[in-house]
Design a protein around this motif. Structure first.
Motif, PDB file in Angstrom:
ATOM      1  N   SER A  16       7.287   0.515   5.511  1.00  0.00           N
ATOM      2  CA  SER A  16       6.777   0.238   6.861  1.00  0.00           C
ATOM      3  C   SER A  16       5.611  -0.742   6.861  1.00  0.00           C
ATOM      4  O   SER A  16       5.219  -1.248   7.902  1.00  0.00           O
ATOM      5  N   SER A  40       5.000   7.950   8.560  1.00  0.00           N
ATOM      6  CA  SER A  40       4.557   7.781   9.952  1.00  0.00           C
ATOM      7  C   SER A  40       5.645   7.112  10.772  1.00  0.00           C
ATOM      8  O   SER A  40       6.080   5.997  10.427  1.00  0.00           O
ATOM      9  N   ASN A  91       9.117   2.252  -4.297  1.00  0.00           N
ATOM     10  CA  ASN A  91       7.888   1.507  -3.973  1.00  0.00           C
ATOM     11  C   ASN A  91       6.689   2.404  -3.694  1.00  0.00           C
ATOM     12  O   ASN A  91       5.556   1.982  -3.886  1.00  0.00           O
ATOM     13  N   TYR A 151      -3.950   7.074 -11.340  1.00  0.00           N
ATOM     14  CA  TYR A 151      -3.070   5.983 -10.893  1.00  0.00           C
ATOM     15  C   TYR A 151      -2.456   5.205 -12.065  1.00  0.00           C
ATOM     16  O   TYR A 151      -1.228   5.105 -12.184  1.00  0.00           O
ATOM     17  N   ILE A 184      -3.065  -7.059  -4.698  1.00  0.00           N
ATOM     18  CA  ILE A 184      -2.313  -7.727  -3.618  1.00  0.00           C
ATOM     19  C   ILE A 184      -3.027  -7.426  -2.305  1.00  0.00           C
ATOM     20  O   ILE A 184      -3.333  -6.265  -2.016  1.00  0.00           O
TER      21      ILE A 184
HETATM   22  N1  LIG Z   1      -1.508  -3.375  -2.962  1.00  0.00           N
HETATM   23  C1  LIG Z   1      -1.808  -3.628  -4.227  1.00  0.00           C
HETATM   24  O1  LIG Z   1      -2.789  -4.305  -4.550  1.00  0.00           O
HETATM   25  C2  LIG Z   1      -0.908  -3.114  -5.316  1.00  0.00           C
HETATM   26  C3  LIG Z   1      -1.139  -3.542  -6.630  1.00  0.00           C
HETATM   27  C4  LIG Z   1      -0.337  -3.074  -7.647  1.00  0.00           C
HETATM   28  C5  LIG Z   1       0.695  -2.202  -7.368  1.00  0.00           C
HETATM   29  N2  LIG Z   1       0.903  -1.796  -6.095  1.00  0.00           N
HETATM   30  C6  LIG Z   1       2.000  -0.870  -5.850  1.00  0.00           C
HETATM   31  O2  LIG Z   1       2.845  -1.389  -4.856  1.00  0.00           O
HETATM   32  C7  LIG Z   1       3.405  -0.312  -4.089  1.00  0.00           C
HETATM   33  C8  LIG Z   1       3.130  -0.527  -2.605  1.00  0.00           C
HETATM   34  O3  LIG Z   1       1.748  -0.701  -2.432  1.00  0.00           O
HETATM   35  P1  LIG Z   1       1.107  -1.098  -1.019  1.00  0.00           P
HETATM   36  O4  LIG Z   1      -0.289  -1.521  -1.303  1.00  0.00           O
HETATM   37  O5  LIG Z   1       2.036  -1.980  -0.275  1.00  0.00           O
HETATM   38  O6  LIG Z   1       1.064   0.378  -0.369  1.00  0.00           O
HETATM   39  P2  LIG Z   1       0.637   0.908   1.064  1.00  0.00           P
HETATM   40  O7  LIG Z   1      -0.059  -0.079   1.887  1.00  0.00           O
HETATM   41  O8  LIG Z   1      -0.051   2.168   0.773  1.00  0.00           O
HETATM   42  O9  LIG Z   1       2.086   1.169   1.741  1.00  0.00           O
HETATM   43  C9  LIG Z   1       2.851   2.160   1.260  1.00  0.00           C
HETATM   44  C10 LIG Z   1       4.090   2.379   2.082  1.00  0.00           C
HETATM   45  O10 LIG Z   1       4.626   3.606   1.604  1.00  0.00           O
HETATM   46  C11 LIG Z   1       4.605   4.581   2.660  1.00  0.00           C
HETATM   47  N3  LIG Z   1       4.229   5.850   2.024  1.00  0.00           N
HETATM   48  C12 LIG Z   1       3.043   6.173   1.462  1.00  0.00           C
HETATM   49  N4  LIG Z   1       3.106   7.422   0.966  1.00  0.00           N
HETATM   50  C13 LIG Z   1       4.356   7.886   1.228  1.00  0.00           C
HETATM   51  C14 LIG Z   1       5.032   9.102   0.968  1.00  0.00           C
HETATM   52  N5  LIG Z   1       4.427  10.127   0.332  1.00  0.00           N
HETATM   53  N6  LIG Z   1       6.322   9.217   1.343  1.00  0.00           N
HETATM   54  C15 LIG Z   1       6.952   8.201   1.984  1.00  0.00           C
HETATM   55  N7  LIG Z   1       6.366   7.033   2.272  1.00  0.00           N
HETATM   56  C16 LIG Z   1       5.072   6.879   1.890  1.00  0.00           C
HETATM   57  C17 LIG Z   1       3.618   4.064   3.686  1.00  0.00           C
HETATM   58  O11 LIG Z   1       3.892   4.552   4.992  1.00  0.00           O
HETATM   59  P3  LIG Z   1       3.290   5.993   5.487  1.00  0.00           P
HETATM   60  O12 LIG Z   1       1.861   6.008   5.101  1.00  0.00           O
HETATM   61  O13 LIG Z   1       3.548   5.998   6.959  1.00  0.00           O
HETATM   62  O14 LIG Z   1       4.081   7.035   4.767  1.00  0.00           O
HETATM   63  C18 LIG Z   1       3.871   2.571   3.572  1.00  0.00           C
HETATM   64  O15 LIG Z   1       5.066   2.221   4.240  1.00  0.00           O
HETATM   65  C19 LIG Z   1       2.790   0.966  -4.661  1.00  0.00           C
HETATM   66  O16 LIG Z   1       3.638   1.503  -5.647  1.00  0.00           O
HETATM   67  C20 LIG Z   1       1.515   0.466  -5.310  1.00  0.00           C
HETATM   68  O17 LIG Z   1       1.071   1.305  -6.363  1.00  0.00           O
HETATM   69  C21 LIG Z   1       0.123  -2.222  -5.054  1.00  0.00           C
END
Ligand SMILES: NC(=O)c1ccc[n+]([C@@H]2O[C@H](COP(=O)([O-])OP(=O)(O)OC[C@H]3O[C@@H](n4cnc5c(N)ncnc54)[C@H](OP(=O)(O)O)[C@@H]3O)[C@@H](O)[C@H]2O)c1
Length: 250
Positions: A16, A40, A91, A151, A184
């Protein structure tokens, strides 16, 4: 290059916002159909509607991946409504929470359940099934922003499982790869919050990225979609970092 994804049936968890949403949008742009989930409802259904407007068939379900029964049911719904599953992208992460048991529930167990439950569908795919795990550079070093927290440790465990699955599932024509993003940035995400609330820390991390900036979700998404696609038909067990040179390693 044609990635061969037109009509592919793709499951993306946590689509989302952020990286997951960019992954779903990039698959849709390649002509794939999607099953997406998040907790959500409003942002989930807004994302689903936007994907439909780009021409994709989209199944959207409110699922907490820590509820592994609900996650399995989501995979079954995706297969029933899309007519099968060719690609699964795991993801969701619990993020930087300090609770080790919670990190196992939000990160490790959902990927194990997702891969196990999708295996039969993926093995039946005419295109060759494909799994992509979204990990992190935090799994590959212990310097900030990783540190002695759940993490990086659970992401490292996931990398191990993905690599092992790649070898185990290869005889069934299923590939398993990992994409490890560095920091990111997107509005509403963790790094935009740190930029606004802890600018010195944000600047210290940015200073260690040779490209001089944080990454964008679509830069991760393009790597994911390539690895998931038939264009990467002989790539399995890989761990592709998408980090602007953040990690200093061979
Ligand atoms: N952003 C970075 O800098 C970064 C760097 C390295 C790796 N990553 C990895 O990339 C992936 C995505 O990161 P992001 O930063 O895009 O994450 P984010 O902003 O936290 O988004 C996560 C998505 O997952 C959903 N979500 C979270 N917890 C959930 C649950 N328990 N069940 C179902 N849906 C859930 C959220 O929606 P709801 O909250 O509505 O559920 C949202 O759609 C993760 O694995 C993260 O570890 C991110």
């Amino acid at each position: 290059m044609d990635l061969g994804l037109r009509g592919a049936r793709v499951v993306v968890t946590g689509a989302s916002r952020g990286i997951g949403r960019a992954i779903a949008e990039t698959f849709a742009a390649e002509g794939a159909d999607l099953a997406i989930c998040a907790r959500s409802p409003r942002p989930l259904h807004e994302a689903a509607q936007s994907l439909r407007e780009s021409g994709a068939t989209v199944v959207a379900r409110e699922v907490d991946v820590a509820d592994t029964d609900a996650l399995r049911a989501f995979v079954d719904t995706a297969a029933a409504e899309l007519g099968g599953v060719d690609v699964v992208v795991s993801n969701v992460s619990g993020g930087s929470a300090a609770d080790w048991e919670q990190a196992l529930r939000t990160d490790v167990l959902p990927f194990v359940a997702l891969a196990e439950h999708a295996e039969e569908h993926l093995a039946a795919s005419d295109r060759g099934g494909s799994v992509v795990l979204i990990s992190s550079t935090s799994a590959l070093h212990v310097a900030p922003p990783s540190g002695p927290r759940p993490y990086g440790a659970v992401k490292a465990a996931l990398n191990h499982h993905a690599a092992a699955l790649a070898r185990a599932l290869a005889p069934r024509g299923v590939r398993v790869n990992t994409v490890s993003p560095g920091p990111i940035e997107f509005e509403g995400g963790g790094w935009a919050r740190r930029r606004d609330n802890d600018p010195d820390y944000y600047a210290s991390i940015r200073a260690r990225i040779p490209h001089g900036r944080l990454g964008r979700p679509e830069e991760v998404a393009r790597a994911v979609v390539f690895l998931a696609s038939p264009a990467a038909s002989f790539v399995t067990g890989a761990n592709l970092t998408v980090d602007g040179g953040f990690l200093d390693r061979v």
